[in-house]
Design a protein around this motif. Structure first.
Motif, PDB file in Angstrom:
ATOM      1  N   ALA A 134     -24.106  11.498  62.988  1.00 47.62           N
ATOM      2  CA  ALA A 134     -24.532  10.883  61.729  1.00 47.62           C
ATOM      3  C   ALA A 134     -24.924   9.432  61.952  1.00 47.62           C
ATOM      4  O   ALA A 134     -25.766   8.897  61.249  1.00 47.62           O
ATOM      5  CB  ALA A 134     -23.411  10.962  60.698  1.00 47.62           C
ATOM      6  N   GLU A 147     -20.494  14.465  58.294  1.00 50.69           N
ATOM      7  CA  GLU A 147     -21.939  14.562  58.512  1.00 50.69           C
ATOM      8  C   GLU A 147     -22.257  14.898  59.961  1.00 50.69           C
ATOM      9  O   GLU A 147     -23.158  15.687  60.245  1.00 50.69           O
ATOM     10  CB  GLU A 147     -22.638  13.266  58.084  1.00 50.69           C
ATOM     11  N   THR A 148     -21.520  14.337  60.893  1.00 46.77           N
ATOM     12  CA  THR A 148     -21.745  14.647  62.305  1.00 46.77           C
ATOM     13  C   THR A 148     -21.446  16.111  62.581  1.00 46.77           C
ATOM     14  O   THR A 148     -22.227  16.800  63.248  1.00 46.77           O
ATOM     15  CB  THR A 148     -20.905  13.729  63.203  1.00 46.77           C
TER      16      THR A 148
END
Length: 138
Positions: free
Chosen positions: A25, A101-102
């Motif tokens: 992210a 998000e990653t």
């Protein structure tokens, strides 16, 4: 069929892991910094000492990593009220968001590659996944 060697498998695993790790992210986060964020996400609040042991790094290295993440607003560092020598590290909302998000990006990247495979190839990878899990825990 080609014979699998330890070197072949090691190289393939490392290349795949490197490619998956590239999906972050925040491209400014190092792999070490993200690993620390992910550990805090899984384990919750922890002392600097426990984090250094878990990540297998020296305490001064962990202190530097944590300081950088504090500066970025991804973790907080607080003193133990019962033992002022101990410091606790905890994810902030921004830290949780970066981890989430990653993980989403990494799963999406790998999911697209898996979707391009045929049923037989996916079945082989499913079997290989279980075998690799077993190898990693033995």
């Amino acid at each position: 069929m080609n014979e699998l060697t330890a070197a072949d498998l090691r190289v393939a695993l490392l290349r795949l892991a490197r490619r998956v790790r590239a999906e972050k992210a925040d491209s400014e986060l190092t792999d070490t910094q993200f690993s620390l964020l992910a550990a805090l996400d899984r384990r919750g609040r922890a002392t600097l000492k426990a984090l250094a042991e878990f990540e297998r790094v020296q305490p001064p290295s962990m202190t530097k990593t944590v300081a950088h993440l504090v500066d970025r607003g991804l973790v907080t560092r607080s003193r133990d009220p019962d033992d002022g020598r101990q410091a606790f590290v905890e994810l902030t909302a921004a830290g949780h968001a970066a981890v989430d998000e990653t993980r989403r990006r990494r799963d999406a990247w790998l999911g697209m590659r898996l979707a391009a495979l045929d049923d037989r190839e996916r079945a082989v990878l499913a079997d290989a996944t279980e075998i690799m899990r077993r190898i990693a825990t033995e």
